[in-house]
Design an enzyme around this catalytic site. Structure first.
Site, PDB file in Angstrom:
ATOM      1  N   ASP A   1      23.173  37.682  49.912  1.00 13.06           N
ATOM      2  CA  ASP A   1      24.605  37.686  50.220  1.00 13.06           C
ATOM      3  C   ASP A   1      25.400  37.682  48.915  1.00 13.06           C
ATOM      4  O   ASP A   1      25.188  36.844  48.042  1.00 13.06           O
ATOM      5  CB  ASP A   1      24.968  36.444  51.049  1.00 13.06           C
ATOM      6  CG  ASP A   1      26.440  36.397  51.384  1.00 13.06           C
ATOM      7  OD1 ASP A   1      26.803  36.853  52.485  1.00 13.06           O
ATOM      8  OD2 ASP A   1      27.246  35.916  50.551  1.00 13.06           O
TER       9      ASP A   1
ATOM     10  N   TYR B   1      32.880  37.652  43.674  1.00 14.55           N
ATOM     11  CA  TYR B   1      31.989  36.790  42.909  1.00 14.55           C
ATOM     12  C   TYR B   1      31.764  37.303  41.485  1.00 14.55           C
ATOM     13  O   TYR B   1      31.308  36.546  40.622  1.00 14.55           O
ATOM     14  CB  TYR B   1      30.625  36.661  43.589  1.00 14.55           C
ATOM     15  CG  TYR B   1      30.648  36.092  44.992  1.00 14.55           C
ATOM     16  CD1 TYR B   1      31.766  35.424  45.488  1.00 14.55           C
ATOM     17  CD2 TYR B   1      29.543  36.223  45.818  1.00 14.55           C
ATOM     18  CE1 TYR B   1      31.777  34.922  46.772  1.00 14.55           C
ATOM     19  CE2 TYR B   1      29.546  35.712  47.104  1.00 14.55           C
ATOM     20  CZ  TYR B   1      30.669  35.067  47.589  1.00 14.55           C
ATOM     21  OH  TYR B   1      30.671  34.575  48.864  1.00 14.55           O
TER      22      TYR B   1
ATOM     23  N   LYS C   1      31.353  41.767  50.785  1.00 10.90           N
ATOM     24  CA  LYS C   1      32.610  41.403  51.434  1.00 10.90           C
ATOM     25  C   LYS C   1      33.793  42.152  50.824  1.00 10.90           C
ATOM     26  O   LYS C   1      33.825  42.406  49.614  1.00 10.90           O
ATOM     27  CB  LYS C   1      32.845  39.895  51.323  1.00 10.90           C
ATOM     28  CG  LYS C   1      31.665  39.059  51.808  1.00 10.90           C
ATOM     29  CD  LYS C   1      31.877  37.580  51.599  1.00 10.90           C
ATOM     30  CE  LYS C   1      30.619  36.796  51.908  1.00 10.90           C
ATOM     31  NZ  LYS C   1      29.596  36.914  50.860  1.00 10.90           N
TER      32      LYS C   1
ATOM     33  N   HIS D   1      36.484  39.206  53.743  1.00 12.04           N
ATOM     34  CA  HIS D   1      36.195  37.955  53.048  1.00 12.04           C
ATOM     35  C   HIS D   1      37.126  36.826  53.468  1.00 12.04           C
ATOM     36  O   HIS D   1      36.690  35.703  53.723  1.00 12.04           O
ATOM     37  CB  HIS D   1      36.293  38.192  51.536  1.00 12.04           C
ATOM     38  CG  HIS D   1      35.527  37.204  50.727  1.00 12.04           C
ATOM     39  ND1 HIS D   1      35.025  37.490  49.480  1.00 12.04           N
ATOM     40  CD2 HIS D   1      35.152  35.918  50.981  1.00 12.04           C
ATOM     41  CE1 HIS D   1      34.384  36.433  48.994  1.00 12.04           C
ATOM     42  NE2 HIS D   1      34.452  35.470  49.890  1.00 12.04           N
TER      43      HIS D   1
END
Length: 323
Positions: free
Chosen positions: A55, A60, A88, A121
């Site tokens: 994931d 990120y 996402k 997200h």
């Protein structure tokens, strides 16, 4: 909530079924805050520990590192069809005209031809470069239906196998279900014994939507719970000769949900998936369920709440005043 039936099988093949007919591996590796170690963590997870579920997310900042690792493990013989890769769509891209470009950028960073799962997200639309907290006018109108239609097109073009949502409320999930032509296969949310999220879990199960828990070991920032050192968790772990992390992962699996614990530590990565072939006894499962809820302040709340200007003037506003 009733304890779900979960048959112990080989860790590489333990899955939950999705509405689409596809399946999602029960335990995945989360890559939030993995930084420069993301490629090593992904390689360790897949090659050494047997993970098949990774994931990640554009926000990120590690997708290129994850992509390097994915390319390497596939060159080493792991088949793409045996991997389940989630990413996402970030808040600044929540406009119908930006979905495809954002998705293509993600595919390029991950060095993939398709995604197994693509999630919204957070359910609010931010202006590019928005402050934390946002200034007046930096939280924009979110055309949920328009964005979802674009995601549905990517499914129809076989570029994404499943689509879903993350951090949704019951109100927002109901709105989505009213117009979705391709239903959300997955709803990802924070979930652990310190924040059980019972109402959302029940609503998703009633609609056939699978739940994936992030932060399944507890949330250690923003006033959350460090469950690894919780007395109840430690007691159960000692009794069963398991680690606290394994107990927390198993608690989630026995609720019928998949989990994506994050770690860059090779030993922890290996431990977190060693959760098959044994069960939490009923009395221990129920003891974990009795741990007091204490919801943390999430990054999304810092990103969206402006007490003076709105549209979210409080944490309660963002979460639609749902408990």
């Amino acid at each position: 909530m009733a304890q779900a039936t979960f048959k112990p099988e080989d860790q590489k093949t333990q899955h939950f079924n999705l509405l689409s007919g596809h399946s999602i591996p029960a335990v995945g590796l989360g890559t939030w805050k993995s930084g420069s170690k993301a490629d090593d963590a992904v390689s360790t997870a897949i090659i050494e520990a047997g993970y098949r579920h990774i994931d990640t997310a554009w926000q990120y900042g590690v997708q290129e590192e994850v992509g390097v690792a994915l390319r390497a493990v596939m060159q080493a013989g792991v088949k793409r069809k045996d991997l389940f890769i989630t990413s996402k769509l970030w808040c600044t891209e929540l406009s119908p005209d930006r979905v495809r470009t954002a998705f293509n950028n993600t595919l390029q960073e991950l060095q993939l031809d398709y995604l197994d799962l693509y999630l919204i997200h957070w359910p609010f639309h931010l202006q590019e470069g928005a402050s934390r907290p946002p200034k007046p006018g930096e939280v924009l109108e979110f055309d949920m239906e328009g964005v979802w239609r674009e995601m549905e097109k990517l499914v129809e073009e076989n570029l994404i196998r499943d689509i879903g949502v993350c951090n949704f409320t019951l109100k927002k999930l109901t709105k989505l279900m009213d117009f979705a032509q391709i239903m959300s296969s997955v709803c990802q949310m924070e979930m652990h014994p310190g924040w059980k999220n019972d109402k959302m879990l029940e609503a998703c199960k009633n609609s056939g939507i699978h739940v994936t828990a992030y932060s399944p070991l507890g949330s250690q920032g923003g006033g959350g719970r460090d469950l690894i050192h919780d007395q109840t968790v430690e007691r159960v772990a000692k009794k069963l000769n398991k680690t606290p992390g394994q107990v927390l992962v198993k608690w989630a699996l026995q609720r019928g949900i998949s989990v994506i614990p994050k770690s860059s530590n090779p030993e922890r990565i290996r431990e977190n998936i060693q959760v098959f072939g044994w069960e939490l006894p009923k009395e221990d499962f129920e003891a974990l369920c009795r741990i007091q809820n204490q919801k943390r302040v999430l990054d999304g709340e810092e990103l969206s709440v402006n007490k003076e200007a709105g549209p979210y003037r409080s944490v309660a506003d963002l979460w639609d005043h749902e408990d």
